[in-house]
Design a protein around this motif. Structure first.
Motif, PDB file in Angstrom:
ATOM      1  N   PHE A   1      -6.776   0.483  -5.988  1.00 50.33           N
ATOM      2  CA  PHE A   1      -6.032   1.722  -6.235  1.00 50.33           C
ATOM      3  C   PHE A   1      -6.984   2.683  -6.948  1.00 50.33           C
ATOM      4  CE2 PHE A   1      -3.524   4.558  -8.790  1.00 50.33           C
ATOM      5  CZ  PHE A   1      -2.410   4.861  -8.028  1.00 50.33           C
TER       6      PHE A   1
ATOM      7  N   ILE B   1       0.839  -1.205   0.000  1.00 55.26           N
ATOM      8  CA  ILE B   1       0.000   0.000   0.000  1.00 55.26           C
ATOM      9  C   ILE B   1       0.870   1.249   0.000  1.00 55.26           C
ATOM     10  CG2 ILE B   1      -1.636   1.319   1.399  1.00 55.26           C
ATOM     11  CD1 ILE B   1      -2.888  -1.329   2.252  1.00 55.26           C
TER      12      ILE B   1
ATOM     13  N   ILE C   1      -5.503  -5.327  -3.859  1.00 54.11           N
ATOM     14  CA  ILE C   1      -5.444  -3.965  -3.313  1.00 54.11           C
ATOM     15  C   ILE C   1      -6.074  -3.023  -4.327  1.00 54.11           C
ATOM     16  CG2 ILE C   1      -3.922  -2.113  -2.523  1.00 54.11           C
ATOM     17  CD1 ILE C   1      -1.927  -4.251  -1.688  1.00 54.11           C
TER      18      ILE C   1
ATOM     19  N   ILE D   1      -6.148   4.333  -1.457  1.00 56.48           N
ATOM     20  CA  ILE D   1      -5.548   3.010  -1.671  1.00 56.48           C
ATOM     21  C   ILE D   1      -5.770   2.196  -0.405  1.00 56.48           C
ATOM     22  CG2 ILE D   1      -3.445   1.740  -2.223  1.00 56.48           C
ATOM     23  CD1 ILE D   1      -2.388   4.412  -3.425  1.00 56.48           C
ATOM     24  N   ASP D   2      -6.304   0.950  -0.549  1.00 53.82           N
ATOM     25  CA  ASP D   2      -6.524   0.107   0.618  1.00 53.82           C
ATOM     26  C   ASP D   2      -6.771  -1.324   0.161  1.00 53.82           C
ATOM     27  OD1 ASP D   2      -6.831  -0.686   3.227  1.00 53.82           O
ATOM     28  OD2 ASP D   2      -8.230   0.944   3.735  1.00 53.82           O
ATOM     29  N   THR D   3      -6.810  -2.223   1.197  1.00 55.84           N
ATOM     30  CA  THR D   3      -7.052  -3.638   0.890  1.00 55.84           C
ATOM     31  C   THR D   3      -8.479  -3.794   0.410  1.00 55.84           C
ATOM     32  OG1 THR D   3      -5.487  -4.264   2.608  1.00 55.84           O
ATOM     33  CG2 THR D   3      -6.990  -5.966   1.793  1.00 55.84           C
TER      34      THR D   3
ATOM     35  N   LYS E   1       0.966   4.274  -2.677  1.00 56.82           N
ATOM     36  CA  LYS E   1       0.745   5.676  -2.314  1.00 56.82           C
ATOM     37  C   LYS E   1       1.874   6.566  -2.814  1.00 56.82           C
ATOM     38  CE  LYS E   1      -2.177   5.053   1.777  1.00 56.82           C
ATOM     39  NZ  LYS E   1      -2.274   5.270   3.235  1.00 56.82           N
TER      40      LYS E   1
END
Length: 607
Positions: free
Chosen positions: A539, A504, A537, A525-527, A508
């Protein structure tokens, strides 16, 4: 019984009194009202006398103003007055046409007489030549040939005599006809010289004398040379007199034809003023159908193509007439000028409108184009309609015909009209504009043009796809360029062995350092998902619409490169197989061979 009879008589007497009491007042009222009703009926049946017919050449503009205050009954009188004038003029024109036809028959008979005299002269000459030949070369049959030649000459003379007689009779018949003679007298009104040219009676008298002279000669068998010369001189004199008669008749015919041109001009002028009266009468509730049919029936020019001279004089006269060729030339010039003027005006107004649309930012490009096209074509159509009016053609029946045809066209072109209606919906609601990238009805590309019938799209493969507006408006429309900012979404897979926070952070760093990614709104941005064979992930970054594909491709490349540098694995889809001990020990089984690596993986699990 007596009481019953008395009662019956009383009832009968009372009934008679009641009937008498009702009938006498009614009869008295009818007697009292009868004179008034008769007066009203007499008054209604009296049509007012026409007033505007006192000057048949009154200007049309003045006539229109003069008719404005007239009532329906007064306009009925005016219509009948102008009808009477027009009928009289049509009668004069018909008499002149009859006179021309009879003069044509006279000329035909007279020319036939001239031809017959010419044939007789040739026959006499042939007889003379035969006689001279026999005199120089005597032969036993010479006398017989000379006699036959003389008899042929005599027959030709008799035929000429008959032709002259028929020509004289035809001339007398024309003179005795008051209708034709009246038209001829009207045509030759003018100078004394013109009247003298038109007189043909003296020539016809000479023709009669020649006829008598030919009759005297033709009763003789031509055997003497002196007699032959006298006969030839008589024929020449007759021919000369008849040719003079032909010239005189032709001059009369020409005068009548010229007079017909004048009569047609006057008839047209009367018809124009009569139509003004009928128009006003129709506006005030009058019945003008029979009058209009009469005008249509007597209008136009009839040309006898068999009479070449008459046709030429008629055409030339019409071309030179104020109410004919000159009027139509003026009307055609007006029509061309109006159409040309409105064409130029449509271009100017359309250009001004096109330049002024920037003041209205809410108007889409395709709506602006539609308004400009509608303005230009609308002004051009108005110009055509006014041009048709300048030709003195009523556009009322034309509009009625277009309306009737519109129903048939609407029924026949239902789908096309549906496209038209959907095109208007697209223009009004603006789901996309020219230059937008859209996806509709399975087609993805850039909009090149939108009109009322179809939408033109240029695909990414540079193909031109034309979609009917029914298909466009009736399907889901995805507009990828309607907003100035577009979100870029990527689902990135990493291995379960890699660190999620590390991946992550790398993503970023890539998003924050890329120049085409916007700071506001910033990236997210995250799981996203723990899938069977990888961690996904999500985006999400924002960029300008015009930079979308550049940023998308660039960031995808950078992610691959940075993951390789950081040791982050992007796993491929995989599947683990677990083989039991029993299956692995079974002789000849595929599981044993696979375990012992006796069989390649491709053969054990064919693709």
């Amino acid at each position: 019984m007596i009481r019953y009879r008395q009662k019956k008589i009383s009832i009968l007497f009372g009934s008679l009194l009641i009937v008498g009491a009702w009938w006498l007042p009614v009869q008295a009222q009818q007697t009292t009202n009868s004179p008034n009703e008769q007066a009203v009926t007499t008054e209604d049946s009296t049509i007012p006398k026409a007033v505007t017919t006192a000057d048949p050449t009154i200007p049309i503009e003045e006539l229109e103003l003069l008719l404005k205050p007239f009532t329906k009954d007064e306009l009925d009188g005016e219509a009948q007055g102008w009808m009477s004038l027009l009928k009289t003029k049509v009668k004069e024109l018909s008499d002149a046409e009859i006179a021309v036809k009879r003069k044509n028959r006279e000329l035909q008979k007279t020319k036939e007489a001239v031809d017959a005299l010419e044939d007789a002269k040739k026959a006499l000459k042939e007889g003379t030549d035969t006689k001279e030949k026999i005199g120089t070369e005597p032969s036993p049959s010479g006398g017989v040939k000379a006699k036959e030649a003389a008899e042929e000459a005599q027959e030709a003379l008799e035929k000429a005599q008959e032709s002259v007689k028929e020509a004289v009779k035809q001339g007398e018949k024309t003179e005795q006809d008051k209708t034709s003679q009246g038209a001829i007298d009207q045509a030759v009104e003018g100078t004394q010289q013109q009247k003298d040219k038109a007189k043909t009676s003296s020539s016809e008298e000479e023709v009669a004398k020649v006829q008598e002279q030919i009759g005297t000669i033709s009763n003789k068998v031509v055997t003497d040379e002196q007699e032959q010369k006298k006969t030839e001189q008589g024929i020449d004199k007759a021919k000369e007199n008849i040719e003079e008669a032909v010239d005189a008749k032709a001059e009369v015919k020409k005068q009548v034809l010229l007079n017909m041109t004048r009569l047609r001009e006057e008839r047209t002028a009367l018809s124009d003023r009569f139509e003004v009266v009928l128009q006003e009468l129709e506006l005030k509730g009058g019945d003008v159908e029979s009058y209009k049919k009469y005008i249509d029936a007597i209008s136009g020019i009839k040309v006898d193509v068999s009479d070449t001279e008459g046709t030429w004089i008629t055409i030339v006269g019409w071309l030179q007439s104020k109410e004919g060729g000159l009027r139509w030339a003026n009307n055609i010039g007006k029509c061309i000028g109006i159409v040309a003027g409105f064409s130029i005006l449509s271009l100017i107004v359309g250009t001004i409108l096109e330049k002024s649309l920037w003041m209205f930012p809410n108007i889409s490009v395709m709506l602006g184009q539609f308004l400009v096209t509608l303005t230009r074509q609308g002004l051009f159509v108005v110009g055509i309609m006014l041009g048709i009016t300048a030709l003195e053609i009523s556009i009322g029946p034309l509009m009625a015909m277009i309306g009737a045809a519109g129903f048939v066209v609407a029924f026949a072109f239902q789908n096309t009209l549906g496209n038209f209606a959907n095109g208007l919906m697209i223009l009004v609601y603006k789901p996309f504009d020219v230059g937008d990238k859209i996806e509709v009805a399975g087609v993805n590309g850039i909009v090149k043009d939108v009109n009322l019938v179809c939408t033109t799209i240029n695909t990414l493969e540079n193909k031109i796809v034309i979609l009917p507006n029914n298909s466009v408006w009736g399907n889901v429309i995805t507009n990828e360029t309607s907003s100035p900012v577009r979100a870029m979404f990527l689902s990135i897979r990493i291995s379960y062995r890699n660190s999620i926070p590390q991946a992550i952070q790398v993503l970023k760093d890539i998003a924050n350092s890329h120049p085409l990614v916007l700071e506001d709104p910033g990236p997210w941005i995250d799981t996203g998902e723990l899938a069977e064979d990888a961690v996904k992930i999500w985006f999400l970054a924002y960029t300008k619409t015009e930079d979308y594909w550049t940023a998308y491709c660039d960031i995808s490349r950078i992610i691959k490169e940075r993951f390789e540098q950081e040791g982050i694995v992007i796993p491929l889809p995989s599947q683990e197989l677990y083989i039991s001990e029993a299956m692995a020990l079974e002789e000849g089984s595929m599981a044993k061979r696979f375990k012992d690596n006796d069989l390649p993986l491709e053969e054990v699990m064919p693709r």
